[in-house]
Design a protein around this motif. Structure first.
Motif, mmCIF file in Angstrom:
data_model
loop_
_atom_site.group_PDB
_atom_site.id
_atom_site.type_symbol
_atom_site.label_atom_id
_atom_site.label_comp_id
_atom_site.label_asym_id
_atom_site.label_seq_id
_atom_site.Cartn_x
_atom_site.Cartn_y
_atom_site.Cartn_z
ATOM 1 N N SER A 91 -42.143 -14.372 3.685
ATOM 2 C CA SER A 91 -43.542 -14.289 3.267
ATOM 3 C C SER A 91 -43.830 -12.963 2.565
ATOM 4 N N LEU A 92 -43.716 -11.874 3.295
ATOM 5 C CA LEU A 92 -44.013 -10.574 2.704
ATOM 6 C C LEU A 92 -42.965 -10.175 1.671
ATOM 7 N N GLY A 93 -41.701 -10.484 1.939
ATOM 8 C CA GLY A 93 -40.636 -10.109 1.006
ATOM 9 C C GLY A 93 -40.825 -10.746 -0.359
ATOM 10 N N SER A 94 -41.200 -12.017 -0.385
ATOM 11 C CA SER A 94 -41.403 -12.705 -1.656
ATOM 12 C C SER A 94 -42.592 -12.121 -2.407
ATOM 13 N N ARG A 95 -43.613 -11.717 -1.688
ATOM 14 C CA ARG A 95 -44.790 -11.138 -2.343
ATOM 15 C C ARG A 95 -44.499 -9.746 -2.886
ATOM 16 N N PHE A 150 -47.180 -4.527 13.890
ATOM 17 C CA PHE A 150 -46.445 -3.282 13.692
ATOM 18 C C PHE A 150 -45.051 -3.545 13.124
ATOM 19 N N ALA A 151 -44.399 -4.634 13.550
ATOM 20 C CA ALA A 151 -43.085 -4.982 12.994
ATOM 21 C C ALA A 151 -43.205 -5.269 11.500
ATOM 22 N N GLN A 152 -44.273 -5.956 11.092
ATOM 23 C CA GLN A 152 -44.477 -6.250 9.680
ATOM 24 C C GLN A 152 -44.805 -5.005 8.881
ATOM 25 N N GLY A 159 -38.375 0.527 3.509
ATOM 26 C CA GLY A 159 -37.563 -0.363 2.700
ATOM 27 C C GLY A 159 -36.085 -0.330 3.021
ATOM 28 N N ASN A 160 -35.621 0.771 3.570
ATOM 29 C CA ASN A 160 -34.195 0.910 3.863
ATOM 30 C C ASN A 160 -33.842 0.206 5.174
ATOM 31 N N GLU A 161 -32.879 -0.714 5.121
ATOM 32 C CA GLU A 161 -32.526 -1.476 6.322
ATOM 33 C C GLU A 161 -31.976 -0.589 7.429
ATOM 34 N N ARG A 162 -31.163 0.372 7.074
ATOM 35 C CA ARG A 162 -30.590 1.255 8.098
ATOM 36 C C ARG A 162 -31.687 2.030 8.819
ATOM 37 N N THR A 163 -32.694 2.427 8.073
ATOM 38 C CA THR A 163 -33.814 3.138 8.705
ATOM 39 C C THR A 163 -34.555 2.226 9.673
ATOM 40 N N ARG A 164 -34.720 0.951 9.301
ATOM 41 C CA ARG A 164 -35.358 0.001 10.210
ATOM 42 C C ARG A 164 -34.548 -0.146 11.491
ATOM 43 N N THR A 239 -34.046 -11.410 7.377
ATOM 44 C CA THR A 239 -33.427 -10.707 6.239
ATOM 45 C C THR A 239 -32.027 -11.252 5.955
ATOM 46 N N ILE A 240 -31.272 -11.515 7.011
ATOM 47 C CA ILE A 240 -29.942 -12.099 6.847
ATOM 48 C C ILE A 240 -30.034 -13.490 6.223
ATOM 49 N N LEU A 241 -30.949 -14.325 6.743
ATOM 50 C CA LEU A 241 -31.069 -15.692 6.247
ATOM 51 C C LEU A 241 -31.544 -15.737 4.797
#
Length: 382
Positions: A91-95, A150-152, A159-164, A239-241
């Motif tokens: 949802s958010l990623g596509s936007r 908060f997760a969203q 934006g950085n996956e490692r930071t997440r 994110t993986i899917l």
């Protein structure tokens, strides 16, 4: 509630409508909600009326552990929050990919989270029926709203996956440190009982109204912190899917590996920080999250990879309106309707059949209500 014009625009729970929906996500959400709306009662009435060993065993698995420990039923709630996280990259990623304003998306996320908090308070207390001091403010919907929000926001602004991943680990370690090192008046530090934990102390100190367990609320303030990580685990899975460079088999392998690793690490951590749903301990986040990852990988493989889909319709109907059916049970007497429609017929059968039939009739009425809304393309958008 609103009418949609296309089935492809049906919304996810507490999420904007994603561009591409995973059928496995809706089916798994419906499977999860099936147990919340009364499916577990099938085993309980069988155990009570027949005394069959397997029914007693299953009924026990569909109860919550009193304090420390873990049963399958303890995974139902965190799985729901996890699934809200899974849809976030869609949802958010596509936007974000289309160039939508990040601040505007953040405002929608915050609004949605606060609406769920309000709906949770209404679900607990009704409308204008209790004095402020008698109301319970912690709720399942509130936990989903705040932790998911908060997760969203982390997904939006980090934006950085490692930071997440670092934030995920940092929150779990911080929560462990808080509960083990911060002293509670009269109990000291590291006390993980209901009365003596820092979680209960913060609830008693800061939460208005009354607490669900008098001295502690399982959906209280401090335990919302690790619940954010449950939502983040869903974000990681989504994110993986959504990753285009991976084959379906590779996605499943990563989900399974992550799930097994989380379950194993959670039980190792249990040695010093017990798995506890009421406290939503860091070890509980990993064990429940690990099983959520494994269940998601199974549904994804069967439904979206192997394309075995016919059986999913029953659960998809529930999953597409999961928040609505959760709230509807507070205002609609489905049990009375089931007795009105099927009660006379059930009297002709033995007690075990009557008991199980009563539960099945209750569930059937709920499902038919949702099916009517599904055919009308009417869904609760939060």
């Amino acid at each position: 509630m609103e009418n949609t014009t296309s089935a492809t625009q049906e919304p996810a729970v507490a999420q904007p409508a994603p561009i591409r929906r995973l059928l496995s996500l809706d089916a798994l959400r419906g499977f999860d909600m099936f147990w919340i709306i009364g499916g577990e009662e099938i085993f309980h009435v069988l155990a009570k009326t027949t005394g069959w060993a397997w029914a007693i065993f299953m009924a026990d698995q569909f109860t919550h552990v009193d304090w420390n420990g873990f049963r399958p039923y303890d995974c139902i709630f965190p799985l729901f929050l996890f699934l809200a996280g899974v849809s976030t990259p869609y949802s958010l990623g596509s936007r974000l990919a289309k160039g939508d304003d990040r601040a505007m998306l953040a405002r929608k996320v915050i609004t949605r989270g606060l609406i769920l908090v309000v709906l949770g308070i209404i679900a607990n207390n009704g409308l204008f029926t209790k004095a402020f001091s008698d109301m319970r403010f912690g709720s399942v919907l509130g936990r989903i709203g705040l932790a998911g929000m908060f997760a969203q926001l982390i997904y939006l602004y980090v934006g950085n996956e490692r930071t997440r991943y670092g934030i995920f680990a940092g929150i779990l370690l911080l929560y462990w440190a808080l509960l083990m090192l911060v002293p509670v008046p009269g109990f000291g530090a590291g006390n993980l009982t209901m009365e003596g934990s820092l979680v209960g102390y913060v609830d008693r100190l800061l939460m208005p109204g009354h607490l669900y367990k008098v001295v502690h609320d399982p959906e209280g303030i401090l335990s919302t912190l690790p619940a954010i990580c449950t939502g983040l685990l869903g974000v990681f899975a989504g994110t993986i899917l959504r990753r285009h460079g991976l084959t379906d088999n590779r996605k499943i392998q990563q989900l399974v590996l992550a799930g097994v690793s989380c379950v194993a690490l959670g039980w190792v951590w249990n040695i010093v920080f017990p798995v506890n749903k009421n406290l939503w301990t860091s070890s509980f986040v990993l064990v429940a999250g690990g099983w959520s990852l494994l269940i998601l990988s199974l549904f994804y493989w069967v439904i979206d990879v192997q394309n075995i889909r016919r059986w999913t319709f029953f659960f998809v109907v529930i999953g597409m309106n999961s928040i609505l059916i959760y709230l509807a049970g507070r205002v609609i007497d489905f049990e009375h309707t089931a007795n009105f429609l099927f009660g006379g017929l059930l009297h002709y059968f033995s007690e075990p059949i009557q008991a199980v039939g009563g539960v099945l009739a209750f569930l059937a009425v709920k499902w038919l209500f949702l099916y009517f809304l599904y055919k009308k393309k009417t869904f609760l958008r939060v």
